[in-house]
Design an enzyme around this catalytic site. Sequence first.
Site, PDB file in Angstrom:
ATOM      1  N   HIS A  17      36.849  -4.714 -18.219  1.00  0.00           N
ATOM      2  CA  HIS A  17      36.220  -4.977 -16.930  1.00  0.00           C
ATOM      3  C   HIS A  17      34.745  -5.271 -17.138  1.00  0.00           C
ATOM      4  O   HIS A  17      34.121  -4.778 -18.090  1.00  0.00           O
ATOM      5  CB  HIS A  17      36.353  -3.768 -15.989  1.00  0.00           C
ATOM      6  CG  HIS A  17      37.658  -3.702 -15.259  1.00  0.00           C
ATOM      7  ND1 HIS A  17      37.923  -4.465 -14.141  1.00  0.00           N
ATOM      8  CD2 HIS A  17      38.760  -2.960 -15.476  1.00  0.00           C
ATOM      9  CE1 HIS A  17      39.144  -4.199 -13.704  1.00  0.00           C
ATOM     10  NE2 HIS A  17      39.672  -3.283 -14.502  1.00  0.00           N
ATOM     11  N   ASP A  58      32.137  -4.365 -12.081  1.00  0.00           N
ATOM     12  CA  ASP A  58      33.427  -3.876 -11.557  1.00  0.00           C
ATOM     13  C   ASP A  58      33.469  -2.350 -11.547  1.00  0.00           C
ATOM     14  O   ASP A  58      33.886  -1.727 -10.567  1.00  0.00           O
ATOM     15  CB  ASP A  58      34.587  -4.381 -12.433  1.00  0.00           C
ATOM     16  CG  ASP A  58      34.701  -5.889 -12.437  1.00  0.00           C
ATOM     17  OD1 ASP A  58      34.029  -6.521 -11.613  1.00  0.00           O
ATOM     18  OD2 ASP A  58      35.445  -6.405 -13.273  1.00  0.00           O
ATOM     19  N   HIS A  85      41.248   1.510 -12.338  1.00  0.00           N
ATOM     20  CA  HIS A  85      41.237   2.692 -13.216  1.00  0.00           C
ATOM     21  C   HIS A  85      40.040   3.592 -12.903  1.00  0.00           C
ATOM     22  O   HIS A  85      40.166   4.825 -12.877  1.00  0.00           O
ATOM     23  CB  HIS A  85      41.194   2.253 -14.683  1.00  0.00           C
ATOM     24  CG  HIS A  85      42.510   1.768 -15.196  1.00  0.00           C
ATOM     25  ND1 HIS A  85      43.053   0.560 -14.838  1.00  0.00           N
ATOM     26  CD2 HIS A  85      43.416   2.327 -16.063  1.00  0.00           C
ATOM     27  CE1 HIS A  85      44.220   0.385 -15.455  1.00  0.00           C
ATOM     28  NE2 HIS A  85      44.468   1.446 -16.206  1.00  0.00           N
TER      29      HIS A  85
END
Length: 431
Positions: free
Chosen positions: A360, A364, A317
């Site tokens: 996350h 990350d 994302h």
Amino acid sequence: MSESNGRVSAWSSSQVGQWLQDEGFGQYVDLLCTQHRIDGVSLLALTEADLRGPPLGLTVLGHIKRLSVALRRLQRENKAELEELGLWPPDANSAGLSLGAPRAEWSCDGAERRGCNGGDHLCNGMELRLRNGSSRGCAPGTALCQTHSNGRFRQPMVGRLDPEVWKTVISSVYVFLVCGLTSFVMVIVHERVPDMRTYPPLPDIFLDSVPRIPWAFVMAEACGLILCYMFLLILLLHKHRSILLRRLCSLMGTVFLLRCCTMFVTSLSVPGQHLKCSSLSYGDTWGKIQRALAIWSGFGMTLTGVQTCGDYMFSGHTVVITMLNFFVTEYTPRNWNLIHTISWVLNLFGIFFILAAHEHYSIDVFIAFYITTRLFLYYHTLANTRAFQHSRRARIWFPMFSFFECNVNGPVPNQYHWPFSKPAFMKTLIG
């Protein structure tokens, strides 16, 4: 210079030096006449680009402009000689471009191509930097077109950007295949998710300090959708949309290919107890393919009902949101401050929402942002400066980049036009 000196093309270097003295440029006699042996023919072919670039490299702007004016005046006064030498008609009449024969353009294989057709456009903000540091002229009949410069104003340069739609199709197939591979790897990774009872969430300063916001991940995807719509509108209106789409597909595909490797090699524990993730087997190969197709068709988004586990290193994302932001800001004019501000706000809030949802780990998101921005900047720096043309090593290490960009001569100008014939007022408004 008196008429007794005869034709300008027959001047010696000493006569050129005398002309420079008469015009008030005596300080350049040694540089031009002694070091570089400029004679009459060379003088008639001399351009402003030659004065600015190596090996002359004049740096005083006032001297460059005044000497360019004197050269153009001399060339106009000796039009007949220019015609005999093949240097007339000029390639451009006032922009400081070459008044001589068209210069070399470098093709994919490094060979020279000369000249360009009469349909090419002379565009503000376009800069074609060749291996010799100068710019290429075009044949007569070039047309002026209005552009938006992505930076400070530059003098008009001549060039043509071939859309090379077939390369764009190849890049689209590339990102299509990478997305399919990513979906399949996510299925495999889900089967290897560490058990939370054995491997609890890792310590994370941000996740431990900021309480989870349940609706934050949906907001992160909403930010991504808005950025996607903004980019699609820019893509629709941009004159060089084929190049933009090709670059987006090649960059996105490369980053997600790297993501496939990282999440396949290393399986991190689930970042939060709220995630009901456990090792899940999808049976045989056909079952895995069906699950991969479901992830792929839903674009891996929670908004489309896709739930994934284990794909933590690194955040996909964040990659998409950041890449779209950079494309929006790169391919719109610098003075579109509102658009750029909105784009950056969406990017930063999207990242915050990903972390606030505890979907996350912080590392990350950080790695995803760093890799995406560095790859975007390195790609565009190489493409805009044509640096890879000088290095065989660069062409070996970056073959896909060299293939896609070998015929894009310098920065892509931000030119816009309405791609449809109707409505007519949009054609008039945008171009």
